[in-house]
Scaffold this motif. Structure first.
Motif, mmCIF file in Angstrom:
data_model
loop_
_atom_site.group_PDB
_atom_site.id
_atom_site.type_symbol
_atom_site.label_atom_id
_atom_site.label_comp_id
_atom_site.label_asym_id
_atom_site.label_seq_id
_atom_site.Cartn_x
_atom_site.Cartn_y
_atom_site.Cartn_z
ATOM 1 N N ARG A 64 0.841 -1.189 0.000
ATOM 2 C CA ARG A 64 0.000 0.000 0.000
ATOM 3 C C ARG A 64 0.882 1.246 0.000
ATOM 4 N NH1 ARG A 64 -5.224 -1.002 3.756
ATOM 5 N NH2 ARG A 64 -5.910 0.709 2.396
ATOM 6 N N GLY A 65 0.580 2.163 -0.938
ATOM 7 C CA GLY A 65 1.402 3.349 -1.085
ATOM 8 C C GLY A 65 0.575 4.544 -1.513
ATOM 9 N N PRO A 66 1.232 5.589 -2.034
ATOM 10 C CA PRO A 66 0.546 6.848 -2.366
ATOM 11 C C PRO A 66 -0.637 6.628 -3.303
ATOM 12 C CG PRO A 66 2.917 7.108 -2.556
ATOM 13 C CD PRO A 66 2.675 5.652 -2.361
ATOM 14 N N GLU A 67 -1.742 7.288 -2.993
ATOM 15 C CA GLU A 67 -2.963 7.075 -3.766
ATOM 16 C C GLU A 67 -2.863 7.639 -5.177
ATOM 17 O OE1 GLU A 67 -7.801 7.644 -3.368
ATOM 18 O OE2 GLU A 67 -6.489 8.706 -1.976
ATOM 19 N N LEU A 68 -2.287 8.829 -5.327
ATOM 20 C CA LEU A 68 -2.313 9.516 -6.614
ATOM 21 C C LEU A 68 -0.983 9.470 -7.360
ATOM 22 C CD1 LEU A 68 -4.407 12.673 -5.616
ATOM 23 C CD2 LEU A 68 -5.207 10.521 -6.619
ATOM 24 N N LEU A 75 7.417 2.032 -7.397
ATOM 25 C CA LEU A 75 8.815 2.049 -6.978
ATOM 26 C C LEU A 75 8.957 1.581 -5.535
ATOM 27 C CD1 LEU A 75 11.817 2.749 -7.286
ATOM 28 C CD2 LEU A 75 11.239 5.130 -6.735
ATOM 29 N N LEU A 76 8.119 2.109 -4.657
ATOM 30 C CA LEU A 76 8.187 1.723 -3.249
ATOM 31 C C LEU A 76 7.896 0.236 -3.065
ATOM 32 C CD1 LEU A 76 6.427 4.825 -1.646
ATOM 33 C CD2 LEU A 76 8.867 4.264 -1.562
ATOM 34 N N ALA A 77 6.970 -0.282 -3.862
ATOM 35 C CA ALA A 77 6.671 -1.718 -3.792
ATOM 36 C C ALA A 77 7.865 -2.537 -4.256
ATOM 37 C CB ALA A 77 5.440 -2.036 -4.634
ATOM 38 N N ALA A 78 8.505 -2.101 -5.349
ATOM 39 C CA ALA A 78 9.681 -2.817 -5.849
ATOM 40 C C ALA A 78 10.798 -2.826 -4.819
ATOM 41 C CB ALA A 78 10.159 -2.181 -7.158
ATOM 42 N N GLU A 79 10.956 -1.713 -4.124
ATOM 43 C CA GLU A 79 11.982 -1.649 -3.079
ATOM 44 C C GLU A 79 11.608 -2.513 -1.878
ATOM 45 O OE1 GLU A 79 12.213 2.561 -2.507
ATOM 46 O OE2 GLU A 79 13.749 2.812 -4.076
ATOM 47 N N PHE A 86 9.620 -6.013 -13.144
ATOM 48 C CA PHE A 86 8.301 -6.613 -12.937
ATOM 49 C C PHE A 86 7.422 -6.391 -14.152
ATOM 50 C CE2 PHE A 86 8.101 -2.294 -11.350
ATOM 51 C CZ PHE A 86 6.903 -1.810 -11.865
ATOM 52 N N ALA A 87 6.409 -7.216 -14.274
ATOM 53 C CA ALA A 87 5.369 -7.022 -15.282
ATOM 54 C C ALA A 87 4.228 -6.275 -14.625
ATOM 55 C CB ALA A 87 4.889 -8.369 -15.826
ATOM 56 N N LEU A 88 3.867 -5.152 -15.204
ATOM 57 C CA LEU A 88 2.776 -4.335 -14.670
ATOM 58 C C LEU A 88 1.457 -4.776 -15.297
ATOM 59 C CD1 LEU A 88 1.632 -1.879 -13.132
ATOM 60 C CD2 LEU A 88 2.212 -0.487 -15.121
ATOM 61 N N ARG A 133 13.115 -1.373 -11.902
ATOM 62 C CA ARG A 133 13.157 -0.483 -10.730
ATOM 63 C C ARG A 133 14.035 0.733 -11.040
ATOM 64 N NH1 ARG A 133 15.131 -2.348 -4.720
ATOM 65 N NH2 ARG A 133 16.011 -4.009 -5.995
ATOM 66 N N HIS A 134 15.106 0.515 -11.798
ATOM 67 C CA HIS A 134 15.980 1.632 -12.188
ATOM 68 C C HIS A 134 15.183 2.710 -12.924
ATOM 69 C CE1 HIS A 134 19.046 3.925 -14.298
ATOM 70 N NE2 HIS A 134 18.481 3.576 -15.444
ATOM 71 N N ALA A 135 14.345 2.306 -13.880
ATOM 72 C CA ALA A 135 13.579 3.280 -14.662
ATOM 73 C C ALA A 135 12.620 4.054 -13.764
ATOM 74 C CB ALA A 135 12.821 2.566 -15.769
ATOM 75 N N LEU A 136 11.967 3.362 -12.858
ATOM 76 C CA LEU A 136 11.049 4.048 -11.944
ATOM 77 C C LEU A 136 11.783 5.032 -11.046
ATOM 78 C CD1 LEU A 136 8.686 1.156 -10.831
ATOM 79 C CD2 LEU A 136 8.067 3.140 -12.194
ATOM 80 N N ARG A 137 12.975 4.656 -10.586
ATOM 81 C CA ARG A 137 13.735 5.561 -9.731
ATOM 82 C C ARG A 137 14.092 6.839 -10.485
ATOM 83 N NH1 ARG A 137 17.758 2.373 -8.548
ATOM 84 N NH2 ARG A 137 16.725 1.403 -6.764
#
Length: 236
Positions: A64-68, A75-79, A86-88, A133-137
Motif C-alpha cells: 500500500r502506497g501513495p494514492e495519486l 517504486l516503493l513496492a519494488a523496493e 516486474f510485469a505491470l 526499478r531503475h527506470a522508476l527511480r
C-alpha cells in the motif's frame, strides 16, 4: 488497483459470476510461469482497506502506497519486495493474458535487461509492460509524478537512456481486429461488455483468455458496439 475510480466506483470488487472482478484477474495472471512474486499494489487510503483484505485473504501479497502517485507507489513496492524488474498489470487492463506477462519477462532475460518493454497489437484492456526499478527511480527523481498520466512517454522519448523493447504476440490478423476493440474497464458500458463476454466463455476454474475473447467478439460483433462509443471520450 484501487476502489476510488470516479467513472466506475468500486469496479474491481464488483462481482462477476459470483467472484470479485480482481480475483478473476488474479486467477488469470497467476497462470504465468515466469513471475516469482505476485503483488497487489494499492493505495494507503482507508477506501482501499476492503480491497487489501479481499486480496490478502486470497493469498496474494499486498503493498500500500501513495494514492495519486502511481510510479512512486510501484517504486516503493519494488523496493519493499526487492524486485528489479516486474510485469505491470493494471486493474483497468482486466484481460491481460498470462502468456503475455511471461513474454515481456522473457524479453528482458533474452536481452540482458529492460527498462520499458511493451507488446504491440493487443487491444486496449489487455496491455502489459515490463518495467525496471531503475527506470522508476529515474522518473520519480526527475519529475513530479503525482497525478501524472501517460508517464511511459518519459522512457519512450529517451531511447538513448533507457533500454526499450517491444514485441507482438497476436497474429497480424488478430492484431488488426483488436485495433477496433475496447476491453479496458472504465465505464459502466465497459463492465456490461465484460459481463456479456463472461456469460459467453467463462467456466468456473478456467480463467478467460484473450484468444477466447477475440474469437467471441468475432462471432458476436454486435457486442463490440456496447462500449465502443466511449473510446474517443476515454482518449480525451
Amino acid at each position: 488497483a484501487r476502489l476510488s475510480s470516479t467513472r466506475l466506483p468500486g469496479k474491481v470488487l464488483k462481482p462477476v459470476h459470483g467472484k470479485p472482478l480482481i480475483l478473476h484477474q488474479i486467477d488469470r495472471v497467476k497462470l504465468a510461469s515466469r513471475p516469482q512474486k505476485f503483488i497487489l499494489c494499492t493505495t494507503d487510503s482507508p477506501n482501499d482497506d476492503e480491497l487489501a483484505r479481499v486480496v490478502k485473504d486470497y493469498g496474494v501479497d499486498v503493498f500500500r502506497g501513495p494514492e495519486l502517485d502511481v510510479p512512486r507507489r510501484l517504486l516503493l513496492a519494488a523496493e519493499e519486495f526487492d524486485v528489479d524488474t516486474f510485469a505491470l498489470v493494471e486493474a483497468d487492463e482486466h484481460f491481460v493474458d498470462p502468456a503475455h506477462v511471461d513474454a515481456v519477462l522473457d524479453w528482458v532475460d533474452a536481452n540482458g535487461g529492460g527498462d520499458w518493454v511493451h507488446i504491440n497489437g493487443n487491444p486496449i484492456g489487455a496491455w502489459s509492460r515490463a518495467i525496471s526499478r531503475h527506470a522508476l527511480r529515474e522518473i520519480c527523481t526527475e519529475l513530479v509524478t503525482e497525478g501524472l498520466d501517460g508517464w511511459g512517454a518519459f522512457f519512450e522519448k529517451q531511447p538513448e537512456r533507457f533500454k526499450l523493447g517491444q514485441l507482438q504476440i497476436l497474429s497480424d490478423e488478430d492484431a488488426a481486429f483488436s485495433d477496433g476493440l475496447r476491453l479496458t474497464i472504465d465505464y459502466p458500458e465497459d463492465f456490461e461488455l465484460l459481463e456479456r463476454l463472461y456469460d459467453l466463455i467463462y467456466t468456473p476454474g478456467n480463467p478467460v483468455r484473450i484468444g477466447a475473447v477475440i474469437e467471441a467478439l468475432r462471432q458476436n460483433p454486435e457486442l463490440i458496439n456496447i462500449n465502443l462509443y466511449r473510446q474517443d471520450q476515454y482518449w480525451e
